[in-house]
Design a protein around this motif. Structure first.
Motif, PDB file in Angstrom:
ATOM      1  N   LEU A 232      14.275 -61.874   1.897  1.00 25.40           N
ATOM      2  CA  LEU A 232      15.019 -62.942   2.115  1.00 25.40           C
ATOM      3  C   LEU A 232      16.450 -62.290   2.216  1.00 25.40           C
ATOM      4  CD1 LEU A 232      14.076 -65.391  -0.872  1.00 25.40           C
ATOM      5  CD2 LEU A 232      13.742 -65.620   1.654  1.00 25.40           C
ATOM      6  N   PRO A 233      16.930 -62.819   3.698  1.00 26.21           N
ATOM      7  CA  PRO A 233      18.140 -62.585   3.970  1.00 26.21           C
ATOM      8  C   PRO A 233      19.341 -63.229   3.252  1.00 26.21           C
ATOM      9  CG  PRO A 233      17.249 -63.864   5.730  1.00 26.21           C
ATOM     10  CD  PRO A 233      16.390 -63.809   4.752  1.00 26.21           C
ATOM     11  N   GLY A 234      19.195 -64.399   3.087  1.00 24.40           N
ATOM     12  CA  GLY A 234      20.585 -65.069   2.273  1.00 24.40           C
ATOM     13  C   GLY A 234      21.837 -65.069   2.797  1.00 24.40           C
ATOM     14  N   MET A 235      22.902 -65.925   2.360  1.00 24.27           N
ATOM     15  CA  MET A 235      24.094 -65.641   2.878  1.00 24.27           C
ATOM     16  C   MET A 235      24.749 -64.692   2.148  1.00 24.27           C
ATOM     17  SD  MET A 235      25.015 -69.942   3.145  1.00 24.27           S
ATOM     18  CE  MET A 235      26.688 -69.650   3.629  1.00 24.27           C
ATOM     19  N   LYS A 236      24.491 -64.567   0.820  1.00 15.65           N
ATOM     20  CA  LYS A 236      25.264 -63.589   0.352  1.00 15.65           C
ATOM     21  C   LYS A 236      24.062 -62.674  -0.595  1.00 15.65           C
ATOM     22  CE  LYS A 236      29.984 -63.335  -1.373  1.00 15.65           C
ATOM     23  NZ  LYS A 236      31.063 -64.437  -1.600  1.00 15.65           N
ATOM     24  N   SER A 237      23.330 -63.618  -1.694  1.00 12.70           N
ATOM     25  CA  SER A 237      22.372 -63.224  -2.181  1.00 12.70           C
ATOM     26  C   SER A 237      21.600 -64.500  -2.653  1.00 12.70           C
ATOM     27  CB  SER A 237      22.635 -62.218  -3.529  1.00 12.70           C
ATOM     28  OG  SER A 237      22.463 -62.550  -4.517  1.00 12.70           O
ATOM     29  N   PRO A 238      20.213 -64.434  -2.914  1.00 14.25           N
ATOM     30  CA  PRO A 238      19.225 -65.698  -3.138  1.00 14.25           C
ATOM     31  C   PRO A 238      20.061 -66.067  -4.402  1.00 14.25           C
ATOM     32  CG  PRO A 238      17.913 -63.847  -2.450  1.00 14.25           C
ATOM     33  CD  PRO A 238      19.466 -63.341  -2.575  1.00 14.25           C
ATOM     34  N   THR A 239      19.593 -67.481  -4.728  1.00 13.72           N
ATOM     35  CA  THR A 239      19.979 -68.049  -5.958  1.00 13.72           C
ATOM     36  C   THR A 239      18.638 -67.902  -6.735  1.00 13.72           C
ATOM     37  OG1 THR A 239      21.336 -69.602  -5.159  1.00 13.72           O
ATOM     38  CG2 THR A 239      20.513 -70.177  -7.268  1.00 13.72           C
ATOM     39  N   VAL A 240      18.473 -67.355  -8.088  1.00 12.68           N
ATOM     40  CA  VAL A 240      17.285 -67.375  -8.880  1.00 12.68           C
ATOM     41  C   VAL A 240      17.394 -68.220 -10.077  1.00 12.68           C
ATOM     42  CG1 VAL A 240      15.747 -66.003  -9.967  1.00 12.68           C
ATOM     43  CG2 VAL A 240      16.689 -64.895  -7.750  1.00 12.68           C
ATOM     44  N   MET A 241      16.517 -68.952 -10.353  1.00 13.51           N
ATOM     45  CA  MET A 241      16.584 -69.831 -11.553  1.00 13.51           C
ATOM     46  C   MET A 241      15.266 -69.828 -12.242  1.00 13.51           C
ATOM     47  SD  MET A 241      19.009 -72.999 -10.276  1.00 13.51           S
ATOM     48  CE  MET A 241      18.236 -73.220  -9.001  1.00 13.51           C
ATOM     49  N   PRO A 242      15.566 -69.726 -13.704  1.00 16.40           N
ATOM     50  CA  PRO A 242      14.121 -69.890 -14.174  1.00 16.40           C
ATOM     51  C   PRO A 242      13.440 -71.102 -14.119  1.00 16.40           C
ATOM     52  CG  PRO A 242      15.849 -69.990 -15.851  1.00 16.40           C
ATOM     53  CD  PRO A 242      16.572 -69.721 -14.478  1.00 16.40           C
ATOM     54  N   LEU A 243      12.239 -70.954 -14.136  1.00 14.81           N
ATOM     55  CA  LEU A 243      11.019 -72.234 -14.160  1.00 14.81           C
ATOM     56  C   LEU A 243      10.991 -72.549 -15.533  1.00 14.81           C
ATOM     57  CD1 LEU A 243       8.868 -72.282 -11.101  1.00 14.81           C
ATOM     58  CD2 LEU A 243      10.899 -73.685 -11.173  1.00 14.81           C
ATOM     59  N   TYR A 244      10.400 -73.739 -15.997  1.00 13.86           N
ATOM     60  CA  TYR A 244      10.130 -74.290 -17.222  1.00 13.86           C
ATOM     61  C   TYR A 244       8.996 -73.297 -17.735  1.00 13.86           C
ATOM     62  CZ  TYR A 244       8.624 -76.984 -21.004  1.00 13.86           C
ATOM     63  OH  TYR A 244       8.205 -77.506 -22.304  1.00 13.86           O
ATOM     64  N   GLN A 245       7.938 -73.076 -16.741  1.00 10.42           N
ATOM     65  CA  GLN A 245       6.721 -72.270 -16.923  1.00 10.42           C
ATOM     66  C   GLN A 245       7.266 -70.904 -17.049  1.00 10.42           C
ATOM     67  OE1 GLN A 245       3.548 -72.879 -14.194  1.00 10.42           O
ATOM     68  NE2 GLN A 245       2.547 -70.934 -14.811  1.00 10.42           N
TER      69      GLN A 245
END
Ligand code: PRT
Ligand code: ZN
Length: 285
Positions: A232-245
């Protein structure tokens, strides 16, 4: 309150895209009492509807502060204006064309020939640069029919898809320059109007940046995150968030349309799931 005066083509190939650009900047126009002018209630902008040929002159004279016009008209009219933004639409080229059956051996073919055109200045400059002695027949429209009716042996005109040339049994032999819609500005704008122009250009930039870009959301197993983020190129760096699972994350990024399908294929190979793609309305960098 001072208004910025913008000239656009009244009706023709540039009109729709020019109005789209204004609307994309969230500037709504209300038709004024005089039909040739529209004003905006939410941005200090006044729009003048003119013939495209007249726009460079009106801008040079300061009747309009800025204008949206084909670069070809700017080059031809040689008025004192500055190009402040390239808009990327109405792309075309100005080319020399000759009858299809002629044997073309190079630029010297045009020596002592007659060339019909609506762009005599651009053509004369090109002929001078190449030391060609040719006679320019200036006509205002339907240039492509000139060889067929015996007015000239060749033409110099705008070419886009090339189908007009083909249907008139002509072939393009020299491309002299390319053109696209541009914003021109009068020289020496007042400080207030310059500020309004800067605000308008900023809005246009945000619209242009968002074009062709998509917002992408996907789910990924944590052990694949690194390889997915690399794609993923992204604007700065991708956003990563934890899922409930447990062991899974949601990844958000921006992807350009040009490389979109290649990236999607790679993401799937890497184990990405539940990929969502959302259009972006504005992008402020
Ligand atoms: O009435 P007004 O004077 O305002 O308009 P106009 O008739 O002079 O201009 P208009 O609306 O035809 O074009 C406005 C601008 O669009 C031009 O100045 C160019 O900057 C740009 N543009 C982009 C084109 C084309 N593409 C184009 N294909 N302008 C004209 N053409 C014509 C060309 O003259 C030729 O007859 O289309 C034909 C060639 O197209 P293809 O696709 O067959 O190659
Ligand atoms: Zn015109």
């Amino acid at each position: 309150m001072e208004n910025l005066k913008l000239a656009i083509q009244k009706s023709g190939r540039l009109s729709e895209k020019s109005l789209e650009l204004i609307a994309g900047c969230d500037i709504k126009l209300t038709q004024g009492t005089r039909k040739l002018i529209a004003v905006s209630s939410d941005f200090p902008l006044e729009v003048l509807y003119l013939r495209d040929d007249d726009i460079p002159q009106y801008v040079a004279d300061g009747v309009a502060d800025i204008g949206i016009v084909g670069e070809n008209e700017v080059m031809e009219k040689e008025k004192n204006v500055a190009i402040v933004k390239r808009l990327g639409f109405a792309k075309c080229r100005l080319s020399l064309a000759i009858p299809k059956n002629e044997n073309y051996h190079g630029i010297r073919w045009f020596d002592n020939k007659r060339i019909a055109t609506s762009y005599p200045r651009i053509l004369q400059k090109f002929l001078n640069q190449n030391n060609i002695q040719a006679k320019i027949e200036e006509i205002s429209g339907s240039v492509e029919i000139a060889p067929g009716i015996g007015l000239s042996e060749s033409i110099f005109d705008i070419v886009s898809s090339g189908s007009t040339l083909i249907s008139n049994r002509l072939k393009e032999v020299e491309t002299v320059c390319s053109s696209e819609a541009v914003i021109i500005s009068t020289l020496g704008l007042s400080a207030i109007r310059q500020k309004l122009l800067d605000q308008l250009l900023f809005r246009i930039d945000t619209v242009q940046h968002s074009k062709g870009n998509k917002y992408i959301l996907l789910n990924a197993p944590n052990d694949k995150l690194e390889s997915i983020i690399e794609i993923l190129p992204g604007m700065k760096s991708p956003t990563v968030m934890p899922l409930y699972q447990k062991g899974w994350s949601s990844v958000h990024s921006v992807v350009n349309e040009k490389e979109f399908w290649v990236i999607i294929d790679k993401l799937k190979e890497c184990g990405a799931e539940g990929i969502l793609v959302i259009p972006i309305e504005k992008m402020i960098l």
